[in-house]
Design a protein around this motif. Structure first.
Motif, PDB file in Angstrom:
ATOM      1  N   UNK A 148      -4.540 -24.438 -44.324  1.00 18.41           N
ATOM      2  CA  UNK A 148      -5.086 -25.780 -44.551  1.00 18.41           C
ATOM      3  C   UNK A 148      -5.732 -26.331 -43.275  1.00 18.41           C
ATOM      4  N   UNK A 149      -6.911 -26.908 -43.441  1.00 14.61           N
ATOM      5  CA  UNK A 149      -7.756 -27.337 -42.326  1.00 14.61           C
ATOM      6  C   UNK A 149      -7.766 -28.861 -42.222  1.00 14.61           C
ATOM      7  N   UNK A 233      -6.716 -37.884 -31.877  1.00 13.83           N
ATOM      8  CA  UNK A 233      -5.801 -36.850 -31.393  1.00 13.83           C
ATOM      9  C   UNK A 233      -4.425 -36.979 -32.037  1.00 13.83           C
ATOM     10  N   UNK A 234      -3.978 -38.201 -32.265  1.00 11.59           N
ATOM     11  CA  UNK A 234      -2.695 -38.409 -32.917  1.00 11.59           C
ATOM     12  C   UNK A 234      -2.725 -37.898 -34.351  1.00 11.59           C
ATOM     13  N   UNK A 238      -1.680 -30.648 -33.896  1.00 12.91           N
ATOM     14  CA  UNK A 238      -1.873 -29.225 -33.616  1.00 12.91           C
ATOM     15  C   UNK A 238      -2.571 -28.491 -34.758  1.00 12.91           C
ATOM     16  N   UNK A 239      -3.067 -29.228 -35.737  1.00 15.20           N
ATOM     17  CA  UNK A 239      -3.690 -28.595 -36.898  1.00 15.20           C
ATOM     18  C   UNK A 239      -4.987 -27.892 -36.510  1.00 15.20           C
ATOM     19  N   UNK A 240      -5.365 -26.836 -37.239  1.00 15.45           N
ATOM     20  CA  UNK A 240      -6.698 -26.260 -37.048  1.00 15.45           C
ATOM     21  C   UNK A 240      -7.754 -27.241 -37.517  1.00 15.45           C
ATOM     22  N   UNK A 241      -8.711 -27.547 -36.660  1.00 17.53           N
ATOM     23  CA  UNK A 241      -9.673 -28.620 -36.905  1.00 17.53           C
ATOM     24  C   UNK A 241     -11.058 -28.044 -37.176  1.00 17.53           C
ATOM     25  N   UNK A 242     -11.688 -28.528 -38.222  1.00 17.45           N
ATOM     26  CA  UNK A 242     -13.094 -28.247 -38.468  1.00 17.45           C
ATOM     27  C   UNK A 242     -13.885 -29.499 -38.134  1.00 17.45           C
ATOM     28  N   UNK A 277     -13.360 -35.909 -26.125  1.00 15.70           N
ATOM     29  CA  UNK A 277     -11.944 -36.237 -26.226  1.00 15.70           C
ATOM     30  C   UNK A 277     -11.135 -35.244 -27.033  1.00 15.70           C
ATOM     31  N   UNK A 278     -11.792 -34.282 -27.681  1.00 12.25           N
ATOM     32  CA  UNK A 278     -11.081 -33.265 -28.464  1.00 12.25           C
ATOM     33  C   UNK A 278     -10.643 -32.076 -27.617  1.00 12.25           C
ATOM     34  N   UNK A 279     -11.006 -32.071 -26.355  1.00 13.56           N
ATOM     35  CA  UNK A 279     -10.690 -30.935 -25.501  1.00 13.56           C
ATOM     36  C   UNK A 279      -9.187 -30.674 -25.516  1.00 13.56           C
ATOM     37  N   UNK A 280      -8.814 -29.416 -25.727  1.00 20.26           N
ATOM     38  CA  UNK A 280      -7.419 -29.036 -25.789  1.00 20.26           C
ATOM     39  C   UNK A 280      -6.869 -28.950 -27.196  1.00 20.26           C
ATOM     40  N   UNK A 281      -7.579 -29.491 -28.193  1.00 16.55           N
ATOM     41  CA  UNK A 281      -7.150 -29.372 -29.583  1.00 16.55           C
ATOM     42  C   UNK A 281      -7.664 -28.059 -30.176  1.00 16.55           C
ATOM     43  N   UNK A 282      -7.163 -27.718 -31.349  1.00 17.87           N
ATOM     44  CA  UNK A 282      -7.447 -26.421 -31.966  1.00 17.87           C
ATOM     45  C   UNK A 282      -8.662 -26.525 -32.887  1.00 17.87           C
TER      46      UNK A 282
END
Length: 338
Positions: A148-149, A233-234, A238-242, A277-282
């Motif tokens: 799930x994305x 970010x909240x 840690x979800x996979x983000x599209x 601001x998404x740096x570091x997220x998946x």
């Protein structure tokens, strides 16, 4: 030891305006495969010149070429995030995918199959559209790998409507279909930049059931980019983000070259800093859609889209280099920590 990634054309030897017609003057995939045989390509840039799903102005089929043309001024160091997007990873331009312009369902199937094939070696895809119909096949492909994305959707419009003239697959329906098909993480999806008139309040009620939270465009004025980034970010965790960027999320002053412009949009500065601001997220995949060059002038829209792509590449380069939090002047200003 892996060889050094192939980067853009040498600007000291080739004028930018005479360089190769690739994103950021980067090498073509065949050039990378010939000069770095057997080594991984981290990011593949693919154009999909398709706009059979539009409901108002046509022309986004010419978007990929326009974005590439507008990307020739991109340079190899991102001062805002202290990242080298072209040398910390191997990026290759894979040209354009030809799809059926008369049969939307066949086109969707072709895009999904192509995404499966291109990602089979672990590469991430940066898709240059084309209209927003393309989000559905890309999500179908990513779901096979990541489950799930979480969709982070920058747009003036919800794109969770049911049908247009009875047609279930258009640029206004991809996220409803994706939610119905079980592709989305219903606790993590967000729309950013929503504004303008709707058909009724039920549009918002349906959208919430489909799994989306909304940050409206005017919240950037009433709040701040820092606050919006913290909320994103909240929600994403840690979800996979599209990451799906419809260029009409920008105000028409910043992006006139699009099919369904809406007054009251965000600035390009707000959009770029939101992505930083998404740096570091998946972030597992990304697309830039709805660039329609027939309505653009002075490459205003194309330049904005090219810089969005540059920031996406910077996110992935940072991850490839072990960076897990926003960095550089932009990251410090956002004050974001995981």
């Amino acid at each position: 030891m892996p060889s050094q990634p192939l980067g853009p054309a040498d600007y000291s030897k080739t004028p930018r305006y005479a360089g190769p017609p690739t994103f950021g003057l980067l090498p073509r995939i065949d050039e990378v495969e010939a000069q770095r045989p057997g080594e991984k390509i981290d990011v593949k840039v693919i154009g999909i010149p398709f706009d059979a799903g539009v409901s108002y102005r046509p022309g986004a089929r010419f978007g990929p070429a326009h974005i590439r043309q507008s990307s020739k001024l991109l340079r190899p160091y991102n001062q805002a995030t202290n990242v080298h997007p072209f040398t910390w990873q191997q990026v290759a331009d894979c040209g354009d995918l030809g799809v059926n312009p008369f049969d939307i369902e066949e086109a969707i199937a072709t895009v999904e199959a192509n995404a499966d094939e291109m990602r089979a070696d672990g590469a991430r895809l940066l898709t240059l559209g084309g209209d927003h119909t393309l989000a559905l096949p890309n999500l179908r492909s990513l779901h096979k790998t990541h489950g799930k994305i979480a969709v982070l959707h920058f747009d003036a419009h919800l794109d969770t409507w049911d049908t247009y003239f009875g047609a279930p697959y258009t640029h206004g329906t991809p996220f409803r279909r994706a939610s119905e098909e079980g592709l989305l993480d219903l606790e993590s999806c967000m729309h950013i930049g929503i504004r303008g008139p709707l058909y009724g309040k039920k549009d918002l009620e349906d959208d919430s059931v489909l799994g989306f939270q909304i940050i409206r465009s005017d919240e950037y004025q009433f709040s701040s980019v820092e606050d919006v980034v913290a909320r994103m970010r909240s929600r994403l965790g840690d979800a996979p983000v599209y990451l799906s960027v419809d260029i009409d999320v920008l105000d028409p002053a910043a992006a006139p070259g699009t099919g369904t412009p809406e007054a009251g949009g965000m600035t390009s500065r707000e959009l770029l800093n939101s992505i930083r601001g998404l740096q570091g997220l998946n972030v597992v995949g990304a697309e830039i859609v709805e660039v329609a060059p027939a309505y653009d002038h002075a490459e205003i829209t194309g330049l904005a889209a090219a810089h969005v792509g540059y920031e996406v590449l910077s996110l992935w380069a940072a991850e490839n280099n072990g960076v897990t939090e926003p960095t550089g002047p932009s990251g410090e200003a956002l004050g974001v920590r995981r």
